[in-house]
Enzyme design. Sequence first.
Site, short mmCIF file in Angstrom:
data_model
loop_
_atom_site.label_atom_id
_atom_site.label_comp_id
_atom_site.label_asym_id
_atom_site.label_seq_id
_atom_site.Cartn_x
_atom_site.Cartn_y
_atom_site.Cartn_z
N ARG A 1 0.84 -1.20 0.00
CA ARG A 1 0.00 0.00 0.00
C ARG A 1 0.86 1.24 0.00
O ARG A 1 1.79 1.34 0.81
CB ARG A 1 -0.86 0.01 1.27
CG ARG A 1 -2.30 -0.16 0.96
CD ARG A 1 -3.08 -0.22 2.23
NE ARG A 1 -3.81 -1.47 2.27
CZ ARG A 1 -4.68 -1.78 3.20
NH1 ARG A 1 -4.90 -0.95 4.20
NH2 ARG A 1 -5.31 -2.92 3.16
N SER B 1 -8.13 -1.15 0.65
CA SER B 1 -9.16 -1.46 1.65
C SER B 1 -9.97 -0.25 2.08
O SER B 1 -10.61 0.40 1.27
CB SER B 1 -8.50 -2.14 2.84
OG SER B 1 -9.47 -2.60 3.73
N HIS B 2 -9.89 0.09 3.35
CA HIS B 2 -10.72 1.16 3.93
C HIS B 2 -10.04 2.51 3.84
O HIS B 2 -10.57 3.50 4.31
CB HIS B 2 -11.01 0.81 5.38
CG HIS B 2 -9.75 0.42 6.11
ND1 HIS B 2 -9.14 -0.79 5.90
CD2 HIS B 2 -8.99 1.09 6.97
CE1 HIS B 2 -8.04 -0.85 6.62
NE2 HIS B 2 -7.92 0.29 7.29
N LYS C 1 -2.62 -6.44 -3.86
CA LYS C 1 -2.47 -7.65 -3.04
C LYS C 1 -2.39 -8.84 -3.97
O LYS C 1 -3.04 -8.85 -5.01
CB LYS C 1 -3.70 -7.89 -2.14
CG LYS C 1 -4.17 -6.71 -1.36
CD LYS C 1 -5.28 -7.13 -0.40
CE LYS C 1 -6.66 -7.03 -1.02
NZ LYS C 1 -7.75 -7.29 -0.07
N ASP D 1 -16.60 -1.86 3.81
CA ASP D 1 -15.52 -0.93 3.50
C ASP D 1 -15.22 -0.84 2.00
O ASP D 1 -15.95 -1.40 1.18
CB ASP D 1 -14.26 -1.31 4.28
CG ASP D 1 -13.61 -2.57 3.75
OD1 ASP D 1 -14.33 -3.43 3.22
OD2 ASP D 1 -12.37 -2.69 3.84
N ASP E 1 -13.19 -2.27 -0.11
CA ASP E 1 -13.09 -3.47 -0.93
C ASP E 1 -14.03 -4.59 -0.48
O ASP E 1 -13.95 -5.71 -0.98
CB ASP E 1 -11.65 -3.98 -0.96
CG ASP E 1 -11.14 -4.36 0.41
OD1 ASP E 1 -11.58 -3.76 1.40
OD2 ASP E 1 -10.31 -5.28 0.51
N ASP F 1 -14.46 -6.29 2.40
CA ASP F 1 -14.18 -7.39 3.33
C ASP F 1 -14.55 -7.06 4.77
O ASP F 1 -14.69 -7.96 5.59
CB ASP F 1 -12.73 -7.89 3.20
CG ASP F 1 -11.70 -6.81 3.38
OD1 ASP F 1 -12.08 -5.64 3.57
OD2 ASP F 1 -10.49 -7.14 3.33
N ARG F 2 -14.70 -5.78 5.09
CA ARG F 2 -15.06 -5.43 6.47
C ARG F 2 -16.57 -5.24 6.61
O ARG F 2 -17.27 -5.01 5.64
CB ARG F 2 -14.41 -4.11 6.87
CG ARG F 2 -12.92 -4.20 6.96
CD ARG F 2 -12.33 -2.94 7.51
NE ARG F 2 -10.91 -3.16 7.73
CZ ARG F 2 -10.15 -2.46 8.55
NH1 ARG F 2 -10.68 -1.46 9.24
NH2 ARG F 2 -8.88 -2.74 8.71
N GLU G 1 -11.81 -10.80 13.38
CA GLU G 1 -10.88 -9.83 13.96
C GLU G 1 -11.68 -8.67 14.52
O GLU G 1 -12.76 -8.35 14.02
CB GLU G 1 -9.92 -9.29 12.90
CG GLU G 1 -8.96 -10.31 12.34
CD GLU G 1 -7.86 -9.62 11.55
OE1 GLU G 1 -6.81 -9.32 12.14
OE2 GLU G 1 -8.05 -9.36 10.36
N LYS H 1 -11.89 -12.21 4.70
CA LYS H 1 -13.04 -11.79 5.47
C LYS H 1 -14.08 -11.26 4.50
O LYS H 1 -13.75 -10.87 3.38
CB LYS H 1 -12.66 -10.76 6.52
CG LYS H 1 -11.97 -9.54 5.99
CD LYS H 1 -11.41 -8.73 7.16
CE LYS H 1 -10.66 -7.53 6.66
NZ LYS H 1 -9.30 -7.44 7.20
C1 G1P Z 1 -5.68 -3.60 10.06
C2 G1P Z 1 -6.42 -4.40 11.10
C3 G1P Z 1 -6.26 -5.87 10.84
C4 G1P Z 1 -6.74 -6.19 9.42
C5 G1P Z 1 -6.03 -5.30 8.43
C6 G1P Z 1 -6.56 -5.46 7.02
O1 G1P Z 1 -4.31 -3.90 10.11
O2 G1P Z 1 -5.97 -4.09 12.40
O3 G1P Z 1 -6.99 -6.60 11.78
O4 G1P Z 1 -6.53 -7.53 9.11
O5 G1P Z 1 -6.19 -3.92 8.79
O6 G1P Z 1 -7.91 -5.11 6.93
P1 G1P Z 1 -3.25 -2.98 10.87
O7 G1P Z 1 -3.37 -1.59 10.29
O8 G1P Z 1 -3.66 -2.97 12.31
O9 G1P Z 1 -1.93 -3.64 10.63
ZN ZN Z 2 -10.93 -4.05 3.34
#
Ligand code: G1P
Ligand code: ZN
Length: 553
Positions: free
Chosen positions: A25, A116-117, A129, A281, A283, A285-286, A367, A380
């Site tokens: 990222r 992701s988010h 990824k 989120d 993508d 997965d959340r 998680e 997820k």
């Molecule tokens: C964060 C979350 C973790 C999740 C990841 C990807 O990672 O804490 O649980 O798997 O995003 O969505 P972190 O930024 O804490 O490394």
């Molecule tokens: Zn995501």
Amino acid sequence: MDEMTIQTIRTQPFSDQKPGTSGLRKKTRYFQQPHYLENFVQAIFNTLESPVGATLAVGGDGRYFNREAIQIILKMAVAAGFSEVIVGQYGFLSTPAASCVIRKYRTLGGIVLSASHNPGGPDEDFGVKFNAANGGPAPEGLTEAIYAASRSLEQYRIAEMADVDIDTCGDYRRGETRIRVIDPVEDYLELMRKLFDFEKIANLLQQPDFTFCFDAMHAITGIYAKALFEQALGAPAGTVINGTPLPDFGGGHPDPNLAHAEELVHRMFRADGPVLGAASDGDGDRNMILGREFYVTPSDSVAVIAANATLIPAYRKGLAGVARSMPTSCALDAVANKLGLACYETPTGWKFFGNLLDAGKITICGEESFGTGSDHVREKDGIWAVMCWLNILAERQQSVADIVKAHWAAYGRSYYTRHDYEGLSNEQGAAIMLHLRALAASSEQAIAAVAEAGHAIALASADDFAYTDPVDASVSRQQGVRFLFADGARVVYRLSGTGTVGATLRIYVEKPEPNLARHDEDTQTYLADLIRLAGHLSHLEALSGRTEPTVIT
Ligand code: G1P
Ligand code: ZN
């Protein structure tokens, strides 16, 4: 057959292509610099056993630069000799749908474009990824190998060819490669049909007293949620809000939590709000689950889903076991204990669940960071979690709050919060962790620090979490410093592995409360002593100048 000209481009290795918690990222502009994306993609291809004759899946969350990146990857996949590349229409594939497609079509793996988010746009974030043939995030061994390949890369190969019309489903030929542009939703929808009781859920969604709001946050799940909830299950039009994926997510931060899913939270926290609210989120997965004027913590959500799993057709026969990441609350452990299930504790990041799922040791996992999933894919899955809740609600015909409160009564409540300190410098983050590691390593000093803070409960143990994978015996160290207390309370610290600038310190605080009479308290108030202690133990103020977190979840 057209003759393809394959160009070999000389390049310099970049030293910073080490994937983090979830892929590589960076700021979008950084990714757009000459050769940056190409180098990383070539590093992935060089690491694979043999792209020649294999199939690759490609898709992304639709963020800014998604479309351009996909054309580059297609040209490089043709040059690498893949016999087939499957691409989601418009370049779309949610992370769980990508996992589903990889598994269904037995591809060699897939490249998922997403941060992701994190926000999207020219000045925001982009990410790449690689998911392996099981549909899951590349395990650590593979990400290490990709990183190693990136560090010595001197050239990449790219086909000279016309862009593929990714907006139109169909088959395209480029040299020896067949490129298939597929509907990004269809295969995923088919999988959902196999797992859940569509008839019962449709009945629930059409009950006049049942109201549901899904906030796609202008991100990828809009297309999945509309097809699934509104079209397949008959929820009223308008059930899905912010349902059109936008390259910049409407300028928002597509992270489904109480701070960022503003519109949903506003609708849910009123006496006449919907019965169920959910968000996903960037993508897909959340997930966040809300009841009317009620927030379900992700740690509770996975515990409730596990406890009620046999109400869902896919899990009617029971669960093989469950797993949670180390900082996730112990609510899931309480369920596992009662049901006699194995419960695994893994480091943060979905990749650690892959081996357990593949080996059939677990069925459901989660998680604290709004991630929940099962063995149906190897990521997820936000929509899946919402479907679990819909199926459970359809069976139990109770409110979300009543289901969670009954759960606490049966299993105890674990008060839980995460405090994030974003925007620290890398040096500040490193100094705090260095200090905490030293403190945890000396029980004398740790006990003294706890006493100095005036905390009444004895420290039971402290360590830096290390994990030995029960399937392949690989060891992951330094996965979070934790202080465990005699009353079952915990304070855990780790640095984020998903940021693109500076450091983010995450502090996780938890305390189990078996006493039913104390299940209705405000989380931050209930945990105030431990939160204070967490600040004290970390020397947070002295080492960072911070006294207040930037985000509380
Ligand atoms: C964060 C979350 C973790 C999740 C990841 C990807 O990672 O804490 O649980 O798997 O995003 O969505 P972190 O930024 O804490 O490394
Ligand atoms: Zn995501």
